[in-house]
Write a protein that holds these residues in place. Structure first.
Motif, PDB file in Angstrom:
ATOM      1  N   GLN A   3       1.223 -83.640  27.240  1.00 33.17           N
ATOM      2  CA  GLN A   3       1.707 -82.658  28.208  1.00 33.17           C
ATOM      3  C   GLN A   3       0.861 -81.394  28.117  1.00 33.17           C
ATOM      4  OE1 GLN A   3       5.319 -82.647  26.186  1.00 33.17           O
ATOM      5  NE2 GLN A   3       6.206 -84.345  27.319  1.00 33.17           N
ATOM      6  N   ASP A   5       0.896 -77.479  29.418  1.00 31.53           N
ATOM      7  CA  ASP A   5       1.696 -76.404  30.013  1.00 31.53           C
ATOM      8  C   ASP A   5       0.758 -75.513  30.813  1.00 31.53           C
ATOM      9  OD1 ASP A   5       3.810 -74.694  30.588  1.00 31.53           O
ATOM     10  OD2 ASP A   5       3.448 -73.479  28.803  1.00 31.53           O
ATOM     11  N   GLN A  40       0.990 -87.290  35.956  1.00 33.56           N
ATOM     12  CA  GLN A  40       2.150 -86.821  36.707  1.00 33.56           C
ATOM     13  C   GLN A  40       2.008 -85.318  36.893  1.00 33.56           C
ATOM     14  OE1 GLN A  40       5.879 -87.705  34.819  1.00 33.56           O
ATOM     15  NE2 GLN A  40       7.023 -86.384  36.196  1.00 33.56           N
ATOM     16  N   SER A  41       1.918 -84.902  38.159  1.00 39.26           N
ATOM     17  CA  SER A  41       1.727 -83.488  38.461  1.00 39.26           C
ATOM     18  C   SER A  41       2.560 -83.102  39.679  1.00 39.26           C
ATOM     19  CB  SER A  41       0.243 -83.220  38.738  1.00 39.26           C
ATOM     20  OG  SER A  41       0.044 -81.905  39.171  1.00 39.26           O
ATOM     21  N   ILE A  42       2.981 -81.847  39.721  1.00 39.07           N
ATOM     22  CA  ILE A  42       3.760 -81.341  40.857  1.00 39.07           C
ATOM     23  C   ILE A  42       2.915 -81.299  42.125  1.00 39.07           C
ATOM     24  CG2 ILE A  42       3.303 -78.887  40.462  1.00 39.07           C
ATOM     25  CD1 ILE A  42       6.715 -80.378  41.376  1.00 39.07           C
ATOM     26  N   LEU A  87      14.304 -79.907  38.753  1.00 41.72           N
ATOM     27  CA  LEU A  87      12.902 -79.921  38.362  1.00 41.72           C
ATOM     28  C   LEU A  87      12.661 -79.197  37.045  1.00 41.72           C
ATOM     29  CD1 LEU A  87      11.201 -79.275  41.822  1.00 41.72           C
ATOM     30  CD2 LEU A  87      11.346 -81.411  40.559  1.00 41.72           C
ATOM     31  N   ASN A  89      12.503 -80.254  34.164  1.00 44.00           N
ATOM     32  CA  ASN A  89      11.625 -80.970  33.252  1.00 44.00           C
ATOM     33  C   ASN A  89      10.155 -80.803  33.648  1.00 44.00           C
ATOM     34  OD1 ASN A  89      11.791 -82.509  35.587  1.00 44.00           O
ATOM     35  ND2 ASN A  89      11.580 -84.446  34.489  1.00 44.00           N
ATOM     36  N   GLN A  90       9.894 -80.272  34.850  1.00 42.03           N
ATOM     37  CA  GLN A  90       8.513 -80.072  35.303  1.00 42.03           C
ATOM     38  C   GLN A  90       8.172 -78.611  35.532  1.00 42.03           C
ATOM     39  OE1 GLN A  90       7.561 -82.382  38.742  1.00 42.03           O
ATOM     40  NE2 GLN A  90       8.329 -84.269  37.866  1.00 42.03           N
ATOM     41  N   THR A  98       4.292 -74.890  35.135  1.00 42.86           N
ATOM     42  CA  THR A  98       4.642 -76.293  35.304  1.00 42.86           C
ATOM     43  C   THR A  98       3.895 -77.079  34.237  1.00 42.86           C
ATOM     44  OG1 THR A  98       4.715 -78.146  36.866  1.00 42.86           O
ATOM     45  CG2 THR A  98       2.797 -76.690  36.988  1.00 42.86           C
ATOM     46  N   GLN A  99       4.148 -78.345  34.183  1.00 40.06           N
ATOM     47  CA  GLN A  99       3.415 -79.160  33.232  1.00 40.06           C
ATOM     48  C   GLN A  99       2.789 -80.355  33.933  1.00 40.06           C
ATOM     49  OE1 GLN A  99       5.742 -80.858  30.113  1.00 40.06           O
ATOM     50  NE2 GLN A  99       7.310 -81.646  31.463  1.00 40.06           N
ATOM     51  N   ILE A 100       1.663 -80.751  33.407  1.00 45.75           N
ATOM     52  CA  ILE A 100       1.012 -81.977  33.851  1.00 45.75           C
ATOM     53  C   ILE A 100       1.110 -82.946  32.687  1.00 45.75           C
ATOM     54  CG2 ILE A 100      -1.177 -83.033  34.488  1.00 45.75           C
ATOM     55  CD1 ILE A 100      -1.900 -80.493  35.965  1.00 45.75           C
ATOM     56  N   ILE A 101       1.618 -84.125  32.965  1.00 45.42           N
ATOM     57  CA  ILE A 101       1.788 -85.137  31.931  1.00 45.42           C
ATOM     58  C   ILE A 101       0.730 -86.210  32.141  1.00 45.42           C
ATOM     59  CG2 ILE A 101       3.338 -86.847  30.927  1.00 45.42           C
ATOM     60  CD1 ILE A 101       5.666 -85.107  31.969  1.00 45.42           C
TER      61      ILE A 101
END
Length: 173
Positions: A3, A5, A40-42, A87, A89-90, A98-101
């Protein structure tokens, strides 16, 4: 999963098209990496909403150019989620980060640390965001390294101490 941040400079910063384009740049870089299996990204949500709210036209599968439009898309998406889901968790509560997983293949701890270093350098130098990797995968890769170093030094000291004790007990080299 690793992850990252991603912090913007201000509240509601994740609706800023410039910030979203930075996130997209990193997401695209990660997707093209041979070790990455999923990202996984917003930004994917923003692009899908932009396309779907423009009649499904693929020309609109991109980040909205207007900050207010992006904020409205985010609000629409949050309101469309089923009861009990959000949202958080993101996205943080004031929508400033936000976070990119990133999910990567099974790798050795050295390979994981090398990939993380490569990703953090890309974020710093190419994207202009200072983000650090987090998550259980990152944590255990560094714990494994420290355990191995500790065991090697412990074994070395044990051999020296035991050899010294045997030398004293036998009184002969």
């Amino acid at each position: 999963a690793i992850q990252f941040d991603m912090r913007s400079e201000d509240d509601n910063g994740i609706s800023d098209p410039d910030f979203l384009k930075k996130l997209e740049k990193f997401s695209n870089w990660a997707r093209k990496h041979e070790l990455v299996t999923n990202v996984q990204s917003i930004t994917d949500v923003f692009k899908r909403l932009n396309r779907d709210l423009n009649g499904g036209n693929e020309d609109f599968y991109k980040i909205p150019d207007d900050r207010e439009l992006a904020a409205q898309y985010l609000l629409l998406y949050e309101l469309s989620l089923p009861f009990g889901l959000d949202l958080n968790n993101q996205i943080d509560i004031n929508k400033s980060s936000t976070q990119i997983i990133v999910t990567i293949e099974d790798l050795t701890t050295n390979e994981i640390r090398q990939w993380i270093s490569e990703a953090e350098n890309f974020l710093q130098n190419e994207v202009g965001i200072s983000a650090v990797a987090a998550g259980p995968t990152v944590m255990f890769s560094y714990i494994a390294e420290r355990n191995i170093q500790g065991m090697l030094w412990g074994t070395f000291y044990a051999v020296i101490i035991i050899s010294g004790l045997i030398l004293v007990a036998l009184k002969d080299v």
